[in-house]
Structures are given as structure tokens and as C-alpha cells.
Motif scaffolding. Structure first.
Motif, mmCIF file in Angstrom:
data_model
loop_
_atom_site.group_PDB
_atom_site.id
_atom_site.type_symbol
_atom_site.label_atom_id
_atom_site.label_comp_id
_atom_site.label_asym_id
_atom_site.label_seq_id
_atom_site.Cartn_x
_atom_site.Cartn_y
_atom_site.Cartn_z
ATOM 1 N N LEU A 291 0.810 -1.220 0.000
ATOM 2 C CA LEU A 291 0.000 0.000 0.000
ATOM 3 C C LEU A 291 0.845 1.273 0.000
ATOM 4 O O LEU A 291 0.615 2.172 -0.838
ATOM 5 N N PRO A 292 1.838 1.439 0.894
ATOM 6 C CA PRO A 292 2.641 2.680 0.860
ATOM 7 C C PRO A 292 3.447 2.822 -0.429
ATOM 8 O O PRO A 292 3.649 3.946 -0.916
ATOM 9 N N MET A 293 3.896 1.704 -1.011
ATOM 10 C CA MET A 293 4.644 1.786 -2.265
ATOM 11 C C MET A 293 3.751 2.289 -3.389
ATOM 12 O O MET A 293 4.166 3.123 -4.207
ATOM 13 N N ILE A 294 2.501 1.794 -3.428
ATOM 14 C CA ILE A 294 1.563 2.231 -4.472
ATOM 15 C C ILE A 294 1.236 3.718 -4.316
ATOM 16 O O ILE A 294 1.239 4.487 -5.286
ATOM 17 N N ILE A 295 0.944 4.121 -3.065
ATOM 18 C CA ILE A 295 0.604 5.528 -2.811
ATOM 19 C C ILE A 295 1.771 6.436 -3.184
ATOM 20 O O ILE A 295 1.594 7.450 -3.883
ATOM 21 N N TRP A 296 2.959 6.095 -2.738
ATOM 22 C CA TRP A 296 4.141 6.929 -2.985
ATOM 23 C C TRP A 296 4.437 7.024 -4.478
ATOM 24 O O TRP A 296 4.669 8.122 -5.009
ATOM 25 N N TYR A 297 4.409 5.884 -5.154
ATOM 26 C CA TYR A 297 4.752 5.885 -6.575
ATOM 27 C C TYR A 297 3.697 6.635 -7.392
ATOM 28 O O TYR A 297 4.031 7.347 -8.346
ATOM 29 N N ALA A 298 2.421 6.505 -7.014
ATOM 30 C CA ALA A 298 1.359 7.225 -7.729
ATOM 31 C C ALA A 298 1.529 8.729 -7.562
ATOM 32 O O ALA A 298 1.410 9.495 -8.532
ATOM 33 N N MET A 299 1.826 9.190 -6.347
ATOM 34 C CA MET A 299 2.016 10.616 -6.105
ATOM 35 C C MET A 299 3.270 11.141 -6.805
ATOM 36 O O MET A 299 3.287 12.268 -7.313
ATOM 37 N N LYS A 300 4.297 10.331 -6.845
ATOM 38 C CA LYS A 300 5.526 10.752 -7.533
ATOM 39 C C LYS A 300 5.270 10.847 -9.040
ATOM 40 O O LYS A 300 5.789 11.743 -9.720
ATOM 41 N N PHE A 301 4.475 9.924 -9.563
ATOM 42 C CA PHE A 301 4.172 9.938 -10.998
ATOM 43 C C PHE A 301 3.336 11.173 -11.360
ATOM 44 O O PHE A 301 3.559 11.803 -12.401
ATOM 45 N N LEU A 302 2.384 11.527 -10.478
ATOM 46 C CA LEU A 302 1.509 12.662 -10.753
ATOM 47 C C LEU A 302 2.176 13.999 -10.443
ATOM 48 O O LEU A 302 1.932 14.995 -11.139
ATOM 49 N N PHE A 303 3.037 14.014 -9.414
ATOM 50 C CA PHE A 303 3.651 15.268 -8.990
ATOM 51 C C PHE A 303 5.172 15.114 -8.967
ATOM 52 O O PHE A 303 5.817 15.148 -10.006
#
Length: 492
Positions: free
Chosen positions: A434-446
Motif C-alpha cells: 500500500l505505501p509503495m503504491i501511494i508513494w509511486y502514484a504521487m511521484k508519478f503525478l507530482f
């Protein structure tokens, strides 16, 4: 006599009351064992070409010799943390017409068939076969080298048993050994004196003078009889009883009084951790995992990837994962007593959460040396630490409500899978994924800074809702506690 003792071990395995219940775990452990075995075999076949690629001018076999000391040292540390001592039901055997020599030799034979003793030969044998076809060394020299490597593995096996039996209850006695190792590593790092090259040169000489392989064989024989004598001298029911009675000390835990109503629970957990092998090894593993980042931070390709979150979650939350996933099974032997006392489940869960919070803070402070690799690494670790406290601690406690497996604190260490159920296999998905998905999604978007801030924000929200979450979990525990009690009654 050996055949009879082996027959008893075989029957005790298949006739155990827990055999059917833990069959799924045994099958999964078997698949993991096959996976690691095949991985090491693959490593053996590819090691020659890997060394050739790393240093085209060097001889791959000689390069491997230079790294052998680090391999053996790492294996020793891994064994010390994870390998069980050879245990059998010796109490009934001591009352039978069976000599102590036979019992001890049988225990030693059991340790010789440890899975740890298979892994290195699984890599060394195919590596030797490749060297036989790729190098000019004779078959005699390569066989002598292989025998020397295997002899060193068995020396480590027996010495590990001797050290565990002698020093596991007194870890302070190992401090001089640790200091010597740190000093040698420092000398190696600053190129003052290279013990690894000296050790590697000895194996180089074995290739030239195969008769030198008798030295590792002699070391293996010596370590066998050293361990044999130690076990035999203490093969009675009240071994070390007087010494233990005279050395028992009560740690000063008065500092826990500042936590008010949680103090008794916190003291109970700290005593549990200090007085039992399995919980103590959980703490030792946390300290060892502080070096986990070194496997990634030296490799530039992992910079800016989700692997940084994986490292941060593990480094700051390994105690949560390794200790927390067995809550409340650690208390299974006296969990029923809790239910007969006016003990609030809210207070019980708050004390567990507090213990895990403290572990995250301590591990985060100890991991600050990773700032050497860049402030971005430290930033990710801090973000993961806050996320661990706010989100992963409640997740661990949530899965604990479905824990039904009993843990016998008097047995084994980490490789003992008592207390392991379906909840322990499933909990890793939300803890790490879960934290890996959240972090990577936010990094991809921002960007990476925003991704870190999102993890911190989610963790802070979890901490602010701590009281509400704990109350909800307490209701769930009270609802499930009868099923817990029934499961904890089932002894293996």
C-alpha cells in the motif's frame, strides 16, 4: 541405536497433533526451500561469468576466494539469528538405556542435515564444475577447494551451536567478538590490513597444494567435538540451574511509570522480549536490518523508485513486522488469565501500539546515518516512519484480531513458525504494498517531495485518530476473543 532414534523423530513429525493443522505452512515452507535451493544452484552456474564480467583481467575463482570470508561471516550471522538449535525430546531418552554419547551424537547429526548446510554447497558444486571446464586447475585441486569450503560450512554450523548454547543467555559476552569484527572491518575499509585477502590467499594455496584442505577439515572436526563436549556436559535436566538462580537480575523498568496505566503492560512486554529467545532474536533482527539500505543505496538505478519506500518501511518498521504480526499470540500462554481480570482491552492495545511507536522512533534515529547517501534517502525514511506509526501499527493490530495460533515461548527462535497463520501471510500486502503504491502514484503525478508529504500526511491523520482506531479495534478484539482463547488452547 541411531536408526531407532531416527525412527522416533520420523514418527513424532507425522503423528504430531499439529501436523494436519500446519500442513499448509509446511508445504509453503517447502516451496520456499526449493526456491532458495534452485536460486543458489543458479548462482553457482552463473558466478564464474559474473566474476569474469566484473573483472575481466582477474581469475574468477581467485576473485571468489577474496570474498569467501565475507560470505562465511554473513552465513554465521544469519545462522546465529535464524537457525534453531538441534532439539529432540531428551527427557524420556535420559531415563532409558541409551548412552549419553548416542543422544549427543544424534543431536549433532540432526544439525548436520540443516537446510543452511545445503545452500552454500548448492552454489559451490556447480561453480566448481564450471571452473573445471573453464580453467586450467586440475580436478584434484578443485575438489580439494570444494571440500575446504564445505568443511568451513560445517565448522560454522557446529560453532554456531556452541556459541548459542554458551552465550545466548548472556549477549554481553559477545561484545568483545563484535568489537574485534568492527575493528577488522575498519582496517579493511581504510586499507590498513586486509584479512579478507589473507583468508582468500589461503584458499588460493589450496588450489596449488590440495593437501592444505586438511586444515578446514580439522577445524570442522575440532568444532564438532567442542560442541559435542559442551552439550554432553550439560545433558541433564537441571543444567546451569544454580548459575541461573545466582545471576537472575531484574531490570530497572521504573522509567515506564511515566506512561501511567500503560506501564504494567509495557513492563510485561519488555520482560517478555528480554527473557525469551524468539523475541530477543526479533530485536536482534531489527538491528541487523538497519543495514538493509546498503543493498539499494549503492545502486543508482534504485534512486527515485518505489524501492526507496520498501527500504524505509523495512528499516523503520521491521519490529512492527517481525514482532507485531504475532500480537496477541506472544501472550497466548496467559491470554486467558487476562480475561479473568479487570483489564481494559483498550489499555492492552494501547500498550502494544506504544511499544511499536517507540521501536519506530528508535530505529529511525539509528538509521539517520543514511544521510551520507543523500538527504532524500533520510527524508523517505522519516516519511515511512511516520506512515508506519499512523497506518501500519493499526493494520498490524487489526490482523492480530484474527490470530489463532499459539506460541510457546520456551521453544526455538525465528525459524520456528509457531504462531504463523493465514493472517501472517496476508498482512504483508497492505503493510508494504500500500505505501509503495501511494508513494509511486504521487511521484508519478507530482514529484518525490509531494509523495513523501502524502505519506507523512496519511501517517499524521492515523496518529490523530489513534484513540478512535484503538477503541474500534478493542471492540473487534472483544468480539473475537473467544475464538482466540479456543485457538490458543491448541498446543502443537
Amino acid at each position: 541405536m541411531f536408526r531407532r532414534l531416527l525412527s522416533l523423530e520420523w514418527k513424532s513429525f507425522f503423528r504430531s497433533a499439529s501436523f494436519g493443522k500446519s500442513l499448509g505452512v509446511k508445504i509453503l515452507m517447502g516451496f520456499m526451500a526449493v526456491y532458495f535451493l534452485l536460486s543458489f544452484i543458479g548462482l553457482g552456474f552463473g558466478l564464474y561469468f559474473l566474476m569474469e564480467e566484473l573483472n575481466p583481467q582477474g581469475e574468477p575463482l581467485l576473485l571468489v576466494n577474496d570474498f569467501l570470508l565475507f560470505w562465511f561471516l554473513g552465513e554465521f550471522i544469519l545462522r546465529f539469528l535464524m537457525q534453531n538449535l538441534p532439539v529432540t525430546e531428551i527427557k524420556p531418552l535420559l531415563t532409558k538405556r541409551i548412552s549419553r554419547n548416542s543422544i549427543v551424537h544424534f543431536l549433532m547429526a540432526k544439525s548436520s542435515y540443516s537446510f543452511f548446510n545445503v545452500l552454500t554447497p548448492a552454489a559451490a558444486i556447480p561453480f566448481t564444475l564450471v571452473c573445471l571446464s573453464k580453467t586450467d586447475y586440475s580436478a584434484t585441486s578443485l575438489i580439494a577447494w570444494l571440500i575446504a569450503v564445505i568443511a568451513m560450512i560445517y565448522s560454522i554450523n557446529y560453532l554456531n551451536i556452541w556459541i548459542q548454547k554458551r552465550y545466548s543467555s548472556n549477549l554481553k559476552a559477545i561484545i568483545p567478538f563484535i568489537v574485534v569484527c568492527i575493528a577488522l572491518i575498519a582496517l579493511e575499509y581504510f586499507k590498513v590490513f586486509s584479512i579478507s585477502n589473507l583468508f582468500g590467499q589461503f584458499f588460493d594455496y589450496i588450489l596449488v597444494y590440495p593437501v592444505l584442505a586438511i586444515i578446514p577439515i580439522g577445524l570442522a572436526v575440532f568444532s564438532y567435538f567442542l560442541t559435542y563436549k559442551s552439550i554432553k556436559d550439560n545433558l541433564y535436566l537441571d543444567a546451569f540451574l544454580e548459575a541461573k538462580e545466582s545471576k537472575v537480575q531484574t531490570a530497572d523498568l521504573s522509567w515506564t511509570s511515566r506512561f501511567g496505566d500503560l506501564s504494567p503492560f509495557l513492563q510485561l512486554d519488555l520482560k517478555l522480549i528480554w527473557r525469551n529467545k524468539r523475541t530477543k532474536n526479533a530485536v536482534l533482527l531489527c538491528l541487523a536490518f538497519l543495514a538493509y539500505g546498503l543493498f539499494f543505496y549503492f545502486t543508482p538505478k534504485y534512486n527515485g523508485t518505489g524501492m526507496l519506500v520498501l527500504v524505509g518501511i523495512f528499516i523503520t518498521g521491521i519490529f512492527i513486522i517481525n514482532f507485531g504480526q504475532y500480537i496477541p499470540a506472544w501472550d497466548s500462554s496467559y491470554f486467558a488469565f487476562f480475561k479473568t481480570r479487570p483489564i481494559s482491552m483498550v489499555r492492552y492495545l494501547q500498550s502494544k501500539a506504544l511499544l511499536m511507536y517507540l521501536s519506530v522512533v528508535i530505529l529511525t534515529i539509528l538509521s539517520t546515518f543514511y544521510v551520507y547517501f543523500g538527504w532524500d534517502k533520510l527524508y523517505v525514511n522519516v516519511a515511512c516512519a511516520i506512515y508506519n506509526m499512523g497506518v501500519n501499527v493499526p493494520i498490524i493490530l487489526l490482523f492480530g484480531a484474527y490470530n489463532r495460533k499459539r506460541i510457546d515461548l520456551s521453544e526455538g527462535n525465528m525459524m520456528n513458525y509457531q504462531g504463523m497463520g493465514i493472517a501472517q501471510w496476508l498482512v504483508g500486502i497492505p503493510l508494504i504494498g500500500l505505501p509503495m503504491i501511494i508513494w509511486y502514484a504521487m511521484k508519478f503525478l507530482f514529484d518525490q517531495g509531494t509523495a513523501n508529504l502524502v505519506l507523512i500526511g496519511i501517517g499524521v491523520i492515523g496518529l490523530l485518530l489513534h484513540q478512535v482506531i484503538i477503541k474500534g479495534l478493542a471492540e473487534l478484539y472483544n468480539e473475537k476473543h473467544y475464538a482466540m482463547l479456543e485457538g490458543f488452547k491448541q498446543k502443537d
